[in-house]
Design a protein around this motif. Structure first.
Motif, mmCIF file in Angstrom:
data_model
loop_
_atom_site.group_PDB
_atom_site.id
_atom_site.type_symbol
_atom_site.label_atom_id
_atom_site.label_comp_id
_atom_site.label_asym_id
_atom_site.label_seq_id
_atom_site.Cartn_x
_atom_site.Cartn_y
_atom_site.Cartn_z
ATOM 1 N N GLU A 77 -11.058 -5.707 5.076
ATOM 2 C CA GLU A 77 -10.656 -4.469 5.116
ATOM 3 C C GLU A 77 -11.096 -3.911 3.717
ATOM 4 O O GLU A 77 -10.864 -4.454 2.489
ATOM 5 C CB GLU A 77 -9.165 -4.288 5.490
ATOM 6 N N HIS A 78 -11.673 -2.491 3.734
ATOM 7 C CA HIS A 78 -11.851 -1.910 2.380
ATOM 8 C C HIS A 78 -12.949 -2.628 1.664
ATOM 9 O O HIS A 78 -12.938 -2.837 0.407
ATOM 10 C CB HIS A 78 -10.705 -1.531 1.736
ATOM 11 N N CYS A 79 -13.788 -3.238 2.552
ATOM 12 C CA CYS A 79 -14.814 -4.264 1.604
ATOM 13 C C CYS A 79 -16.232 -3.746 1.864
ATOM 14 O O CYS A 79 -16.471 -2.831 2.909
ATOM 15 C CB CYS A 79 -14.695 -5.677 2.246
ATOM 16 N N HIS A 109 -9.645 -8.211 1.020
ATOM 17 C CA HIS A 109 -9.311 -7.029 1.232
ATOM 18 C C HIS A 109 -10.028 -6.295 -0.099
ATOM 19 O O HIS A 109 -10.166 -7.032 -1.314
ATOM 20 C CB HIS A 109 -7.816 -6.612 0.926
ATOM 21 N N SER A 110 -10.275 -5.113 -0.180
ATOM 22 C CA SER A 110 -10.951 -4.284 -1.376
ATOM 23 C C SER A 110 -11.929 -4.957 -2.246
ATOM 24 O O SER A 110 -11.556 -5.541 -3.498
ATOM 25 C CB SER A 110 -9.699 -3.825 -2.274
ATOM 26 N N SER A 124 -11.603 -1.503 8.498
ATOM 27 C CA SER A 124 -12.226 -0.215 7.869
ATOM 28 C C SER A 124 -13.345 0.399 9.113
ATOM 29 O O SER A 124 -13.874 1.707 8.658
ATOM 30 C CB SER A 124 -12.669 -0.296 6.576
ATOM 31 N N GLN A 130 0.832 -1.078 -0.037
ATOM 32 C CA GLN A 130 0.040 0.005 0.019
ATOM 33 C C GLN A 130 0.851 1.231 0.107
ATOM 34 O O GLN A 130 0.676 2.202 -0.800
ATOM 35 C CB GLN A 130 -0.973 0.042 1.188
ATOM 36 N N HIS A 175 -7.976 -10.621 -2.276
ATOM 37 C CA HIS A 175 -7.923 -9.300 -2.833
ATOM 38 C C HIS A 175 -8.750 -9.007 -4.039
ATOM 39 O O HIS A 175 -8.692 -9.960 -5.008
ATOM 40 C CB HIS A 175 -6.548 -8.760 -3.095
ATOM 41 N N ARG A 177 -8.558 -13.587 5.340
ATOM 42 C CA ARG A 177 -8.328 -12.142 5.249
ATOM 43 C C ARG A 177 -8.720 -11.715 3.978
ATOM 44 O O ARG A 177 -8.456 -12.210 2.703
ATOM 45 C CB ARG A 177 -6.998 -11.743 5.556
#
Length: 317
Positions: free
Chosen positions: A240-242, A222-223, A271, A35, A205, A220
């Motif tokens: 996260e970022h979902c 992400h996005s 998030s 990131q 991801h 995990r």
């Protein structure tokens, strides 16, 4: 004899717990370095925090020496060297800023007072896994689409990379001959993923409008958005970022049938670090999850019926 067996059992348990925790922290550190690299700038405070996590990870390998198999120790050391080089590259190429705050998200139990150090680069990047599936559209994907296991060194069979699928049904429930323990999944759209049982982690991801079925130690995501996750897990799943992520228990129709299926999902949303419920995920309500007949139609699908099954099964038609 009994004492030796107990000692061996304790050593095995320690090894498994260590490797699971190491992979969790390693993946988290990789994600934050990536990131920061993409943003092109990082503050000294954030860089110091990354260095601290790397120091903790390095010391954990030293402390575990003699208690984990030599192959696993070498693998962890190679992964550590990869992180060292990526972090060094980030330090040299990033433009310093003053307002970037890096928040550590490793487990509380791993926090300690290790000193910060700047890692040195001694070797090149570790080789990427040879086991991979990539770039399919409107396809039924099975273990037959994986490389011949005899053509892959045993140490490279444990991690599978799955990338760039669109409108596919992937069924790896029977991929036992590869002994896959960890999955890295990127850029999947409008697809169903029936994943193998994992002793390690599933890291996903950039998924859109998918169904994911997995039993693993760590999860995990992400996005990603509009995902139905049928899950059995030994730890708390992390997103996260979902958005629009729905969780349900692992289907009882899938092997192993004696699995203790989860009914509660204490999902951690990185998030939404607040006391209020996260708006980004929910539990798939009874009646909305798939039935035995639904799963059977997916398991017995013909390659020519992929699009038809997807239209009925995906969260967003």
């Amino acid at each position: 004899m009994a004492e030796a067996q107990i000692l061996e059992g304790s050593r095995w348990n320690f090894s498994q717990n260590f490797l699971n925790d190491f992979q969790y922290t390693h993946s988290d550190l990789q994600m934050h370095i990536q990131q920061a690299t993409q943003s092109g700038s990082i503050s000294k405070q954030a860089l110091d925090s990354l260095n601290l996590q790397l120091a903790e990870l390095s010391k954990s390998i030293v402390d575990a020496a003699g208690f984990i198999p030599k192959y696993d120790q070498r693998k962890c050391e190679n992964q550590l060297k990869e992180i060292e080089q990526n972090l060094e590259r980030l330090r040299k190429t990033s433009t310093p800023v003053s307002r970037f705050a890096f928040k550590r998200k490793t487990k509380e139990a791993r926090q300690s007072s290790f000193s910060v150090f700047t890692p040195s680069v001694t070797q090149s990047l570790a080789p990427t896994p040879s086991l991979a599936l990539s770039s399919y559209t409107i396809k039924l994907i099975t273990p037959k689409d994986l490389p011949d296991p005899e053509s892959i060194a045993p140490e490279l069979r444990s991690e599978l990379s799955i990338n760039d699928l669109d409108s596919c049904i992937l069924n790896l429930l029977d991929a036992k001959q590869y002994e896959i323990s960890a999955l890295h999944i990127h850029n999947i759209k409008n697809s169903i993923l029936l994943l193998p049982v994992l002793e390690g982690s599933a890291i996903l991801h950039d998924l859109v409008n998918c169904v994911v079925v997995v039993r693993c130690h760590q999860f995990r995501m992400h996005s990603s958005q509009d995902i139905d996750v049928y899950l059995s897990i030994q730890s708390n799943p992390i997103i996260e970022h979902c958005s629009s992520i729905r969780f349900a228990p692992y289907p009882s129709t899938f092997p192993p049938t004696n699995l203790q299926h989860n009914s509660d999902f204490p999902v951690q949303d990185f998030s939404h670090i607040k006391s209020t419920p996260s708006p980004n995920w929910s539990v798939l309500v009874e009646g909305a999850s798939k039935s035995f007949e639904d799963w059977q139609s997916i398991l017995t699908i013909d390659a020519s019926d992929v699009e038809q099954v997807l239209r009925k099964a995906l969260p967003r038609v």
